[in-house]
Design an enzyme around this catalytic site. Structure first.
Site, PDB file in Angstrom:
ATOM      1  N   ASN A 361     -12.966  -6.763 101.740  1.00  0.00           N
ATOM      2  CA  ASN A 361     -12.542  -6.224 103.030  1.00  0.00           C
ATOM      3  C   ASN A 361     -11.171  -5.552 102.861  1.00  0.00           C
ATOM      4  OD1 ASN A 361     -11.069  -8.718 102.707  1.00  0.00           O
ATOM      5  ND2 ASN A 361     -10.563  -8.567 104.875  1.00  0.00           N
ATOM      6  N   CYS A 363      -8.124  -6.301 103.391  1.00  0.00           N
ATOM      7  CA  CYS A 363      -6.958  -7.076 102.936  1.00  0.00           C
ATOM      8  C   CYS A 363      -7.249  -7.947 101.718  1.00  0.00           C
ATOM      9  CB  CYS A 363      -6.430  -7.932 104.080  1.00  0.00           C
ATOM     10  SG  CYS A 363      -5.897  -6.964 105.506  1.00  0.00           S
ATOM     11  N   GLU A 365      -9.193 -10.537 101.160  1.00  0.00           N
ATOM     12  CA  GLU A 365      -9.483 -11.966 101.186  1.00  0.00           C
ATOM     13  C   GLU A 365     -10.985 -12.256 101.224  1.00  0.00           C
ATOM     14  OE1 GLU A 365      -8.802 -11.095 105.656  1.00  0.00           O
ATOM     15  OE2 GLU A 365      -8.180 -10.343 103.696  1.00  0.00           O
TER      16      GLU A 365
END
Length: 703
Positions: A361, A363, A365
């Protein structure tokens, strides 16, 4: 508060109506029978700029938290209690409708979740607050075409009412077609995701380089030409109907023919931005500079293998050595790209027999197979701190949020059939924690210390073990994730890595007796029952929800600066003052007069360096990522950032969203070393930010 399900009665009861252990254990742990959870705190009214009506919120909330919630999450609401009632009622009604709990248990679950939310103990990802319960409370059905699980036909089906079965997952990973002419489907899916407040990531390595032919003979216009189209599309869509920018991740394998052009893309655009600013164009998050350049609506990452890193580290004549240098130079100049370590990521992939993990995704994570989605929730560590850390309270909160997330998997809608299918089949969840830096400061531990790393690792291990226990019991009652026999051996191998990492903590970390055998029992249960969810934990950045929970620090980050300025996307700024300082000083033995004088010094200078009464042995407790104004104050070392990630990562199903902050005078060569050290420490990904390297910087100490 009395709980009235608003729509479960419209459908036949589904499933076998057996209650899983989590359902049976939904008891009043935080709330009390007959006591409205919203009455457990005082309420007050705030005037929020841009809103006509005063906003009702818990009195203990800061003005910043109230403003963020009111401007981001309210949908014709004027009270935080209305927002949380909408969300908790939506979750509980969905659970009842699915046959997972009774109406009476729904009342308990609603009260428990309400208590956790109003007391800022945890929060769901933003799309839950954006979209859940809108239809039930406001009658808005929406007309967004989407796909969701039909409980009666037992299959994924399309529907065109996006808010009846709302989009509630923040994180999506989408596959990229090999034929450039087929990219329109991905483009449209991204726009739908952004419109409901979610982010999307994809690996674009399947796109042929310029003038190359696709498998069907189509001539490619080149990778960057397509990425620029996606970037402009993201620029046009505001996340969740607010001023928040869309979030996307672009991943490219290091062996793509246009990897070098991709690495330099944002460098060139950042130089354009500085030129435009010098010519008088407006900067800032909403200025004309940002809208005049490309590539600013995505995080970019290069995907590298162990073989790549081995050569890049030692063979100066190799292509890999030169490419890593170029990555370091680009990151030095504009903070992009980051690195994702393909082999490390896939060593923790329970579904490796069917697909490798190729992307993340925005970011980094959520790391899972293509065409999948994940809804997130994060626990605010500071709220579980009494005299000591309350492990049982932390675990119970984790169970409640996990149960709600599990319910939302099949209740939610998704932009494509394949995402809906994969998410139903493998049911990835993303429970995490936030405010680690503030928590460590409050208990008097320096972020860059062995004691802090042991504490963080133990918290992550307990969270993962608790999640595994829940998921295993759900598997026993409702069935494991799809094709469990095929994936069982691989999954157990991955979980054995968690257990081995936990055993390695014991010689150096003080582990409470009741947690000594944390994984042994859980792994036995998983072996017998399977797992309901192929992913359970990760560490998200928790930007907006972190502000809503009045967190001093976000995710796994240390404190950025004791006093910082945050620029919002609507042009406003927030001055954020660290709240952990007085409690930390009290725990360290300072009296009220000393604390008052130290606080006064910090408010004036922004740092503790030189503060009256502060003992030298305590100075490291207040080290921050950036130091303080004018380069004053102590800053956390690069290794301090990386080692914290490395101690937590082995206990997570997914990854860690984290930025390694470095000073403005850090060299590109030093950033190259950061990338190498990250790989050697076993991180799944890494991104760096050199202070002042970008014209537009949303968080600073002197703006």
């Amino acid at each position: 508060m009395g709980f009235t399900p608003t729509y479960y009665h419209c459908h036949a009861a589904l499933g076998n109506n057996k209650l899983d252990m989590v359902g049976k254990s939904i008891r009043r742990y935080f709330s009390k029978e007959g006591v409205d959870p919203f009455s457990t705190c005082k309420w007050t009214f705030h005037k929020v700029a841009g809103l006509d009506s005063p906003i009702e919120a818990p009195a203990q909330w800061s003005r910043e938290a109230v403003e963020v919630v009111a401007t981001r999450y309210f949908r014709n609401e004027t009270s935080v209690r209305q927002l949380f009632h909408r969300v908790t009622q939506g979750i509980c009604s969905a659970a009842i409708w699915q046959g997972r709990i009774t109406k009476e248990q729904g009342e308990v679950l609603a009260d428990e979740l309400s208590y956790l939310l109003i007391h800022q103990m945890g929060a769901f990802n933003s799309p839950v607050f954006f979209n859940l319960g809108i239809f039930e409370t406001q009658g808005k059905a929406g007309n967004q075409e989407s796909y969701c699980w039909n409980f009666e036909s037992r299959q994924v089906e399309p529907r065109s009412t996006g808010l009846i079965r709302p989009q509630v997952s923040a994180c999506f990973i989408q596959s990229v077609p090999e034929e450039p002419s087929d990219l329109e489907g991905l483009l449209n899916a991204e726009r739908r995701l952004f419109g409901y407040g979610s982010g999307s990531g994809s690996n674009f390595s399947s796109i042929p380089a310029k003038d190359e032919r696709s498998p069907n003979g189509e001539i490619s216009k080149g990778l960057l030409s397509y990425l620029e189209v996606f970037d402009r599309s993201a620029q046009e869509v505001k996340s969740g109907g607010t001023a928040r920018r869309a979030a996307k991740m672009v991943v490219l394998n290091s062996d793509h023919p246009e990897a070098l052009e991709f690495i330099r893309w944002k460098v060139i655009e950042e130089r354009k931005a500085r030129t435009l600013k010098a010519q008088g164009h407006t900067g800032g998050m909403t200025g004309s500079v940002l809208t005049s350049i490309t590539g600013q609506n995505s995080n970019n990452s290069v995907r590298v293998s162990d073989e790549f890193m081995t050569r890049a580290k030692s063979d100066k004549s190799s292509f890999e050595f030169e490419l890593l240098n170029e990555i370091a130079k680009a990151a030095w100049e504009c903070a992009d790209p980051g690195l994702q370590f393909h082999d490390t990521i896939n060593r923790y992939n329970p579904l490796s027999k069917i697909q490798s993990i190729n992307a993340s995704n925005p970011c980094s994570e959520f790391m899972f197979i293509d065409d999948s989605a994940c809804n997130l929730a994060s626990l605010n560590l500071v709220k579980f701190l009494e005299r000591e850390f309350e492990w049982s309270k932390f675990q119970q909160a984790a169970r409640l949020f996990l149960f709600a997330q599990e319910i939302l998997v099949d209740w939610a809608s998704y932009p494509t059939y394949k995402i809906a299918e994969n998410t139903h089949r493998f049911r990835p969840l993303g429970l995490g924690f936030t405010n680690l830096g503030g928590f460590l400061m409050r208990i008097g531990l320096a972020y860059d210390s062995d004691e802090a790393r042991c504490t963080a690792a133990l918290i992550a291990a307990v969270m993962q073990a608790t999640a595994l226990e829940c998921s295993s019991q759900w598997a026993k009652e409702y069935g494991a994730f799809a094709d469990w026999p095929t994936h069982k051996d691989r999954t157990l191998q991955v979980l054995a890595r968690h257990e081995q990492s936990f055993e390695s903590l014991k010689p150096n970390c003080k582990i409470p007796i009741e947690l000594q055998n944390l994984f042994a029992k859980v792994l036995k249960q998983v072996d017998e029952n399977g797992l309901r969810n192929a992913q359970l934990t990760l560490i998200a950045p928790t930007g907006t929800i972190g502000l809503m929970m009045d967190c001093d620090t976000l995710g796994i980050e240390p404190e950025f600066s004791l006093i910082k300025i945050k620029e919002l996307v609507d042009g406003r700024t927030l001055r954020l003052v660290n709240r952990s300082l007085p409690e930390s000083l009290l725990r360290l033995g300072y009296n009220s007069e000393m604390i008052s004088q130290i606080q006064e010094y910090v408010m004036k200078n922004g740092v503790t360096t030189g503060a009256p009464h502060l003992q030298s042995c305590h100075e490291s407790v207040f080290d921050t990522a950036i130091g303080g104004p004018g380069a004053r104050g102590r800053r956390i070392s690069v290794s301090g950032h990386l080692k914290m990630m490395a101690c937590v990562q082995p206990f997570l199903s997914g990854g860690i969203s984290k930025t390694v902050n470095v000073s403005n005078d850090t060299s590109a060569l030093a950033l190259r070393d950061v990338f190498i050290q990250s790989w050697e420490l076993g991180l799944k990904s890494v991104s760096v930010y050199r202070d002042g390297s970008k014209l537009i910087q949303p968080l600073c100490v002197e703006c």
